[in-house]
Design a protein around this motif. Structure first.
Motif, short mmCIF file in Angstrom:
data_model
loop_
_atom_site.label_atom_id
_atom_site.label_comp_id
_atom_site.label_asym_id
_atom_site.label_seq_id
_atom_site.Cartn_x
_atom_site.Cartn_y
_atom_site.Cartn_z
N VAL A 64 -1.67 15.60 -20.82
CA VAL A 64 -2.01 15.48 -19.40
C VAL A 64 -2.93 14.28 -19.19
O VAL A 64 -2.72 13.47 -18.28
N GLY A 65 -3.93 14.13 -20.03
CA GLY A 65 -4.86 13.03 -19.92
C GLY A 65 -4.13 11.69 -20.00
O GLY A 65 -4.34 10.79 -19.18
N HIS A 66 -3.23 11.60 -20.97
CA HIS A 66 -2.47 10.38 -21.17
C HIS A 66 -1.61 10.07 -19.96
O HIS A 66 -1.56 8.93 -19.49
N ALA A 67 -0.95 11.09 -19.43
CA ALA A 67 0.01 10.86 -18.34
C ALA A 67 -0.70 10.59 -17.01
O ALA A 67 -0.37 9.64 -16.30
N VAL A 68 -1.67 11.43 -16.68
CA VAL A 68 -2.28 11.34 -15.35
C VAL A 68 -3.24 10.15 -15.26
O VAL A 68 -3.44 9.59 -14.19
N GLY A 69 -3.80 9.76 -16.39
CA GLY A 69 -4.77 8.67 -16.38
C GLY A 69 -4.15 7.30 -16.23
O GLY A 69 -4.84 6.35 -15.89
N SER A 70 -2.85 7.19 -16.49
CA SER A 70 -2.28 5.84 -16.46
C SER A 70 -1.63 5.53 -15.11
O SER A 70 -1.00 6.39 -14.49
N ALA A 71 -1.79 4.28 -14.68
CA ALA A 71 -1.27 3.87 -13.38
C ALA A 71 0.19 3.46 -13.47
O ALA A 71 0.96 3.64 -12.52
N ALA A 72 0.57 2.92 -14.64
CA ALA A 72 1.89 2.32 -14.76
C ALA A 72 3.05 3.24 -14.39
O ALA A 72 3.93 2.84 -13.63
N VAL B 45 3.31 5.78 -12.38
CA VAL B 45 3.43 6.21 -11.00
C VAL B 45 3.49 5.02 -10.03
O VAL B 45 3.84 5.18 -8.87
N LEU B 46 3.20 3.84 -10.57
CA LEU B 46 3.13 2.65 -9.72
C LEU B 46 4.44 2.42 -8.96
O LEU B 46 4.44 2.16 -7.76
N PHE B 47 5.58 2.57 -9.69
CA PHE B 47 6.88 2.34 -9.05
C PHE B 47 7.54 3.62 -8.56
O PHE B 47 8.54 3.59 -7.89
N THR B 48 7.01 4.77 -8.98
CA THR B 48 7.78 5.99 -8.74
C THR B 48 7.17 6.90 -7.68
O THR B 48 7.88 7.63 -7.02
N ALA B 49 5.85 6.88 -7.54
CA ALA B 49 5.25 7.90 -6.68
C ALA B 49 4.20 7.37 -5.72
O ALA B 49 4.00 7.95 -4.66
N SER B 50 3.54 6.29 -6.09
CA SER B 50 2.31 5.98 -5.34
C SER B 50 2.51 4.93 -4.26
O SER B 50 3.35 4.04 -4.37
N VAL B 51 1.74 5.10 -3.21
CA VAL B 51 1.67 4.07 -2.18
C VAL B 51 0.21 3.76 -1.92
O VAL B 51 -0.69 4.42 -2.45
N TYR B 52 -0.01 2.78 -1.09
CA TYR B 52 -1.34 2.29 -0.80
C TYR B 52 -2.16 3.32 -0.02
O TYR B 52 -3.34 3.54 -0.27
N PHE B 53 -1.49 3.99 0.92
CA PHE B 53 -2.23 4.92 1.77
C PHE B 53 -1.31 6.04 2.25
O PHE B 53 -0.16 5.80 2.62
N THR B 54 -1.80 7.28 2.21
CA THR B 54 -1.04 8.38 2.79
C THR B 54 -1.96 9.20 3.69
O THR B 54 -3.18 9.19 3.53
N LYS B 55 -1.30 9.91 4.59
CA LYS B 55 -2.04 10.83 5.46
C LYS B 55 -1.52 12.22 5.20
O LYS B 55 -0.36 12.41 4.86
N MET C 212 -0.86 9.11 -2.89
CA MET C 212 -1.83 8.20 -3.49
C MET C 212 -2.27 8.82 -4.81
O MET C 212 -2.27 10.03 -4.95
N THR C 213 -2.62 7.98 -5.79
CA THR C 213 -3.17 8.54 -7.02
C THR C 213 -4.46 7.80 -7.36
O THR C 213 -4.66 6.66 -6.89
N LEU C 214 -5.30 8.43 -8.16
CA LEU C 214 -6.57 7.81 -8.51
C LEU C 214 -6.39 6.49 -9.28
O LEU C 214 -6.99 5.49 -8.90
N PRO C 215 -5.58 6.47 -10.34
CA PRO C 215 -5.48 5.20 -11.08
C PRO C 215 -4.91 4.07 -10.23
O PRO C 215 -5.40 2.94 -10.32
N THR C 216 -3.88 4.37 -9.40
CA THR C 216 -3.32 3.26 -8.62
C THR C 216 -4.26 2.84 -7.50
O THR C 216 -4.33 1.66 -7.17
N HIS C 217 -5.00 3.79 -6.95
CA HIS C 217 -5.97 3.45 -5.92
C HIS C 217 -7.04 2.52 -6.50
O HIS C 217 -7.40 1.51 -5.90
N LEU C 218 -7.47 2.87 -7.70
CA LEU C 218 -8.44 2.05 -8.41
C LEU C 218 -7.88 0.65 -8.63
O LEU C 218 -8.57 -0.36 -8.40
N TYR C 219 -6.62 0.61 -9.02
CA TYR C 219 -5.95 -0.66 -9.28
C TYR C 219 -5.93 -1.52 -8.01
O TYR C 219 -6.25 -2.70 -8.04
#
Lengths: 301, 277
Positions: free
Chosen positions: A222-230, A232-242, A252-259
């Motif tokens: 879980v740590g390995h998967a959830v901690g990495s941005a790569a 989810v970058l193309f598959t799940a995350s966007v810049y902003f959600t409501k 939105m995810t924490l690693p991609t938001h950080l990125y």
């Protein structure tokens, strides 16, 4: 038993040579101990330094408002909170775990108990080890091409969850298999000699015995998967959600938001705060897993 | 013709529940006939024949690596668990059925021919559930039946008085001597018709060993017991018959007193008189 003088002199002579050998050995041991102690300290200092740096940089940002509010400001994210990113990361982790856990248990149990010592099992094991070594960006790319585009999932929580499950799966299979194989054969002998099936043996004896190792492997996965941005970058995350995360919508995810915060130089403080939340999240997750580990194995050992 | 007969006899094992009673009336002696076992092509047992008579104790003695454990494993089909091991010829007859026959359900054989291993193992559950481990698999027991089985088996193995107030404690808290008696209770709870013991006392202190020997003497009043032991004094104390295995061959067997006082083979004499091993 009596020792005459001659024997005594001989005995003393040998003990003297022994102690002179020991002197060199003792220095060597002392040096080795010192070296290992220093390296052990490094293992503690490195994470402590990282967390300390994050606390200094993001400690002041980390308020209740920060974790319970939406990103705000212009550019977006420069003020406000990171609630949707926390929600997104959490739901991705849960979805990934829910998909990967049953599959990994099945695969691991099969390899460890039903296909023991077989050529087939060795081949599968090799392939799974290769999977672990595949960089997470490759999973991200595969998830994008296969799930987002081919299966038309779109950029969504579902696509990201499945991609994360693919990352967790091999790590968890290996954890399950190794933990089961580490259980001493005498348990199998004793149980099977009572005329029970392998399934019954696995359920009632081997899984409870292997439980701590399995939990440790799941935490790692879980740590390995959830901690990495790569991934989810193309598959799940966007810049902003409501609003709260939905299966078919991006998150939105924490690693991609950080990125985003760092790469677009939106806000250094917000970035530190986000990183701190991510790290503290894992700390809480790991410690609760440790408790689960103790709970699962009870005091049977 | 012979094949037809073999299927006929194995049928009864398959449908044990319906024909159990008449079979149980037959004497429970176990006959090993010219059995040969190979492990990865190496011959471990060479035409071994012996009999475990009803209500008698048969001790199997001999140097390490002589095939004692393999013989025990062959007798309750736990040999099938060892990769590369197989019975190449000979058979083991029990209540007119050939246990080596591949069509005989190995799980049923293991249930009926109970085995206690050298190393006692506590399953990760309570003392009570350890005793019921096999029972719960083989049949659905009511709460009352379960309690009865637990009490009876623990009394048989002489552990009841020590654990009756803490049946729900984890079994791992028992001492190793108690644990071995728990393992014996676990095997007895399965309702075996023969009891095989593979060096059951080798990890135990003399007091625990004494308790187990006492228990074996009680058990032999109802079923045949086969015990592998490296402790010659123990073999002499408790067994009625002795089988001396050497390098996979049954070198000598007979009444225990005769084996110990006037063995025919020089190697047996050297072994039992303490000149070797």
């Amino acid at each position: 038993m009596s020792i005459d003088n001659g024997q005594l002199t001989a005995l003393l002579a040998t003990s003297q040579t022994l102690s002179s050998i020991n002197r060199g050995e003792r220095w060597c041991d002392l040096f080795f101990r010192g070296l290992l102690w220093a390296l052990g300290c490094l293992g503690f200092l490195l994470p402590a330094a990282i967390v300390g740096y994050l606390v200094i940089g993001g400690g002041s940002t980390l308020t209740w408002k920060f974790i319970s509010d939406f990103p705000k400001g212009v550019p977006l994210g420069s003020t406000g909170g990171i609630l949707p990113a926390i929600q997104g990361s959490l739901s991705l982790a849960v979805l990934g775990l829910c998909i990967a856990t049953p599959l990994a248990f099945g695969g691991g149990i099969y390899l460890a108990e039903f296909a023991r010592h077989s050529r087939f099992s060795q081949i599968i094991r090799f392939v799974i080890e290769c999977l672990v070594a595949v960089p997470s960006i490759i999973y991200g790319l595969f998830g994008y091409a296969f799930l987002v585009v081919f299966f038309k999932f779109g950029i969504s929580l579902l696509a990201g969850g499945v991609t994360l499950a693919m990352i967790m799966f091999p790590i968890m299979v290996i954890a399950v298999q190794e933990s089961l194989q580490r259980v001493d054969d005498s348990y199998r002998e004793a149980a099977l000699a009572l005329g029970v099936t392998t399934t019954y043996l696995v359920q009632r004896v081997l899984l409870p015995r292997a439980w701590p190792g399995i939990v440790a492997g799941m935490v790692l996965a879980v740590g390995h998967a959830v901690g990495s941005a790569a991934p989810v970058l193309f598959t799940a995350s966007v810049y902003f959600t409501k609003g709260s995360p939905k299966l078919a919508d991006p998150v939105m995810t924490l690693p991609t938001h950080l990125y985003h915060l760092v790469s677009e130089a939106i806000s250094q403080e917000q970035a530190f705060g986000t990183a701190l939340v991510l790290v503290l999240g894992f700390l809480i997750f790991n410690s609760s897993a440790l408790m689960l580990r103790k709970l699962g194995s009870f005091s049977w050992r | 013709m012979e094949i037809a007969m073999q299927t006929a006899t194995t049928m009864s094992l398959v449908q044990m529940n319906t024909v159990e009673e008449p079979i149980r009336n037959l004497p429970a002696s176990m006959q090993v006939k010219d059995i040969c076992v190979t492990v990865n092509g190496r011959e471990v047992l060479k035409k071994v024949s012996t009999v475990a008579q009803d209500r008698k104790i048969l001790a199997v003695i001999g140097p390490s690596g002589s095939g004692k454990s393999t013989l025990m494993r062959a007798m309750n089909r736990t040999l099938d668990m060892i990769p590369g091991a197989r019975v190449t010829s000979g058979n083991i007859l029990f209540r007119q059925e050939n246990l080596c026959c591949p069509s005989v359900d190995q799980r049923l054989v293991r249930k009926r021919i109970g085995m206690v291993q050298q190393k006692p193992v506590a399953f990760p559950m309570s003392i009570k559930e350890n005793v019921l481990f096999g029972v719960r698999f083989h049949k659905n027991v009511s709460r009352k039946e379960a309690d009865e089985v637990v009490e009876k088996s623990l009394k048989q193995s002489g552990l009841w008085d020590e654990v009756k107030d803490r049946l729900h404690d984890p079994a791992s808290r028992l001492s190793i001597g108690q644990l071995q008696r728990l393992c014996i209770a676990r095997t007895l709870a399965n309702g075996p018709e023969v009891l095989l013991m593979d060096e059951p006392c080798s990890a135990l202190d003399p007091i625990s060993t004494g308790k187990i020997e006492e228990m074996i003497m009680t058990l032999k009043q109802s079923l045949p017991v086969v015990i592998v032991t490296h402790n010659l004094a123990q073999a002499r104390r408790i067994s009625d018959f002795c089988l001396f295995l050497s390098d996979g061959v049954a070198l000598e067997q007979g009444a225990t007193e005769q084996i110990f006082s006037s063995p025919k083979e020089q190697q047996v004499y050297d072994f039992v008189s303490g000149k070797v091993g």
